[in-house]
Design a protein around this motif. Structure first.
Motif, PDB file in Angstrom:
ATOM      1  N   PHE A  41       2.726  -3.484   8.769  1.00  0.00           N
ATOM      2  CA  PHE A  41       1.355  -3.327   8.281  1.00  0.00           C
ATOM      3  C   PHE A  41       0.482  -4.389   8.924  1.00  0.00           C
TER       4      PHE A  41
ATOM      5  N   PRO B 274       0.825  -1.214   0.000  1.00  0.00           N
ATOM      6  CA  PRO B 274       0.000   0.000   0.000  1.00  0.00           C
ATOM      7  C   PRO B 274       0.857   1.260   0.000  1.00  0.00           C
ATOM      8  N   SER B 275       0.340   2.314  -0.610  1.00  0.00           N
ATOM      9  CA  SER B 275       1.091   3.574  -0.715  1.00  0.00           C
ATOM     10  C   SER B 275       1.296   4.233   0.637  1.00  0.00           C
ATOM     11  N   SER B 276       0.477   3.901   1.621  1.00  0.00           N
ATOM     12  CA  SER B 276       0.618   4.504   2.952  1.00  0.00           C
ATOM     13  C   SER B 276       1.819   3.966   3.717  1.00  0.00           C
ATOM     14  N   PHE B 277       2.433   2.878   3.238  1.00  0.00           N
ATOM     15  CA  PHE B 277       3.585   2.294   3.931  1.00  0.00           C
ATOM     16  C   PHE B 277       4.848   2.936   3.372  1.00  0.00           C
ATOM     17  N   LYS B 278       5.557   3.713   4.189  1.00  0.00           N
ATOM     18  CA  LYS B 278       6.710   4.482   3.736  1.00  0.00           C
ATOM     19  C   LYS B 278       8.044   3.842   4.078  1.00  0.00           C
TER      20      LYS B 278
ATOM     21  N   GLN C  96      -5.779  -3.360   8.569  1.00  0.00           N
ATOM     22  CA  GLN C  96      -5.431  -2.699   7.299  1.00  0.00           C
ATOM     23  C   GLN C  96      -4.814  -1.324   7.543  1.00  0.00           C
ATOM     24  N   LYS C  97      -3.990  -1.214   8.604  1.00  0.00           N
ATOM     25  CA  LYS C  97      -3.351   0.059   8.940  1.00  0.00           C
ATOM     26  C   LYS C  97      -1.860  -0.144   9.189  1.00  0.00           C
ATOM     27  N   VAL C  98      -1.097   0.933   8.974  1.00  0.00           N
ATOM     28  CA  VAL C  98       0.338   0.929   9.251  1.00  0.00           C
ATOM     29  C   VAL C  98       0.548   1.231  10.729  1.00  0.00           C
TER      30      VAL C  98
END
Length: 561
Positions: free
Chosen positions: A365, A258-262, A370-372
């Motif tokens: 993750f 996912p794009s939210s995982f940096k 479904q969250k970082v």
């Protein structure tokens, strides 16, 4: 001559029809026709006389898979006439659907007749299909890349299976791990009793995209409830059938990171824990002595290959670090796979002072929410004391704080290092006590002695054995052996179980050599150790001599009663 030649020709001509008459006639039949492609059927070859030789069933393998074969023979005598029956039964499964030929089979010079059998895509008897069947399921069906997918297989049967083989799940670009042991239980479907064998796998897709889990194939031999026994008799083997059963194929749609995982290290799991422990209480250590930190990362629904390194590479001025090899473990239970990574590192300060270790963070993750999320350990302060200091001397006016709870490990309070004036004061006190101890020793040794007791002799024998082991280890430059001998000596004399604690009971020279040995063992440079200096310091150590004398109970009491 001519008459003899013609006689031979006539005899041969007379024998030709006789040979044809003596040839065995071999019949061929199947137990049912048509047959299903996934079920077995029997081909029976029978003859009323002994054939010319053993059968060669190799031509059958072109269109059929031979499961097993067996032979029987019987004889009877009726109304003065004898009869004989030879029979070969071959259990086969068709390789494809259609009109398939059972070719002639050679029995030496004899041969069977050909026969055609019709093979259909589905079994000819739908009722027997329900005797054995497979069910499969995969959750979730839209996983993220490298995330765990639980694949569950259930084998339903209402007949007794004598033997079976099952294929493994196959999927492109994925890791597959079997979880735990199979479980067996009973259930009912529409009022019919079934036994169920359940097996679970963990699948970790390594690429994003759409992938198919190929059908599982079960080849089973089971005792048939439909077919009558071929041969009567109490000791005969039960009549069995063979069936090939396939599960349905499943499709997985694997999502990308996912794009939210940096974070650069992608890690997905159902749950994750990051813990630490320390070898020393209060996070205090003397200069030159090790303080070991143990970090443990536990992730459920992940593999050990996904767990990142925990120990940073940043150097700390004034502290040498010696990391150990990481310990990797995987626990495979029926509810999924749990990965564990354990790392140990020894910190050895080279000068006194206070040092701060940075905070440790692991981004991951959560596949359930479904969250970082981020697992974090706070920064840690450790205090290095001078070689002559003790933890009590470092805080003469403060009470020793109780140990922190497990959830707050690493939040140690700062500890102030003592000043030079305080150090000189305690050194003077120690010198006065040492002088008093020496005067007492002189007075004691002026008393007359008696013969040592047997208890003393046994103690000296034990000490000599340890000393011999230490001497040999030192002269052969074996640091591990020297460590073991020193630990035995320290446990017997001072009730300590570590080299660092033992060094505190020894002379300065032996103290330095023991700490040097300890540092060497942590660094892994064992081949560079020279043990002669340690042995010399041990033989010159007053503490060793004092304790040896203390074992002597042959002195008369100071006051007689």
């Amino acid at each position: 001559m001519h008459r003899y030649f013609y006689a031979q020709i006539l005899f041969s001509l007379l024998m030709l029809p006789t040979a044809g008459i003596l040839a065995a006639e071999i019949q061929v039949a199947v137990d049912h026709n048509p047959v299903g492609i996934n079920e077995s059927f029997q081909i029976t070859f029978s003859a009323s006389e002994e054939p010319d030789g053993n059968p060669d069933f190799a031509p059958l393998r072109e269109n059929f898979e031979i499961v097993n074969q067996q032979r029987s023979s019987s004889s009877s005598w009726v109304n003065g006439k004898s009869s004989r029956n030879e029979q070969w039964v071959v259990n086969v499964m068709a390789k494809q659907a259609g009109e398939l030929l059972i070719p002639p089979i050679a029995f030496g010079a004899d041969s069977s007749k050909p026969l055609t059998v019709k093979v259909t895509e589905n079994a000819a008897t739908p009722q027997s299909q329900d005797e054995i069947f497979l069910e499969v399921a995969a959750t979730p069906d839209h996983p993220y890349v490298q995330s765990q997918v639980l694949y569950t297989l259930k084998l339903f049967r209402k007949v007794q299976i004598t033997q079976a083989s099952l294929s493994e799940p196959e999927i492109k670009d994925a890791l597959v791990e079997k979880l735990g042991e199979d479980s067996t239980y009973a259930t009912q479907i529409k009022g019919v009793d079934y036994w169920v064998t359940e097996r679970k796998y963990a699948i970790f897709p390594q690429q994003s995209g759409v992938f198919t889990i190929a059908p599982l194939i079960l080849n089973a031999e089971y005792i048939s409830s439909q077919r009558q026994p071929r041969f009567n008799g109490f000791f005969n083997r039960p009549d069995t059938e063979n069936r090939r059963v396939a599960s349905k194929a499943l499709t997985l749609t694997v999502q990308a990171v996912p794009s939210s995982f940096k974070s650069p290290n992608w890690l997905s799991a159902e749950s994750l824990q990051l813990n630490e422990t320390w070898s020393g209480a209060g996070l205090q250590v003397k200069v030159g002595e090790p303080l070991t930190r143990t970090l443990t990362l536990t992730a459920k629904g992940s593999t050990v290959g996904q767990l990142p390194e925990l120990l940073g590479k940043t150097a700390i001025d004034g502290i040498k670090t010696y990391p150990d090899q990481p310990l990797l473990k995987e626990d495979k239970q029926s509810d999924g796979l749990t990965a564990v990574r354990e790392e140990k590192i020894a910190f050895i300060p080279s000068k006194p002072g206070e040092y701060t270790l940075p905070a440790l963070e692991v981004a991951w993750f959560n596949t359930k929410t479904q969250k970082v999320e981020t697992a974090r350990l706070p920064s840690v302060k450790i205090t290095a004391l001078a070689s002559g200091e003790s933890a009590q001397a470092a805080t003469p006016q403060a009470a020793i704080a109780p140990p922190a709870p497990a959830s707050e490990v690493g939040l140690a309070s700062p500890i102030t290092v003592t000043s030079d004036a305080d150090t000189r004061f305690w050194q003077a006190v120690s010198a006065m006590l040492a002088l008093g101890w020496l005067l007492t020793g002189v007075l004691l040794y002026r008393r007359p002695s008696v013969k040592p007791s047997s208890a003393k002799n046994s103690g000296l024998l034990a000490e000599n054995a340890v000393e011999k082991a230490l001497k040999r280890a030192c002269w052969e430059n074996k640091p591990q052996a020297a460590k073991q001998a020193l630990l035995q000596w320290g446990k017997a004399e001072f009730a300590v179980d570590s080299l660092a604690a033992l060094a505190g009971h020894c002379s300065p020279a032996l103290h330095a050599e023991i700490l040097a040995l300890n540092r060497l063992l942590y660094s892994g440079q064992n081949q560079d150790w020279q043990g002669q200096n340690l042995w010399q310091a041990f033989t010159d150590n007053p503490a060793a001599l004092a304790n040896t004398g203390a074992a002597d109970d042959g002195l008369e009491p100071l006051y007689k009663i």
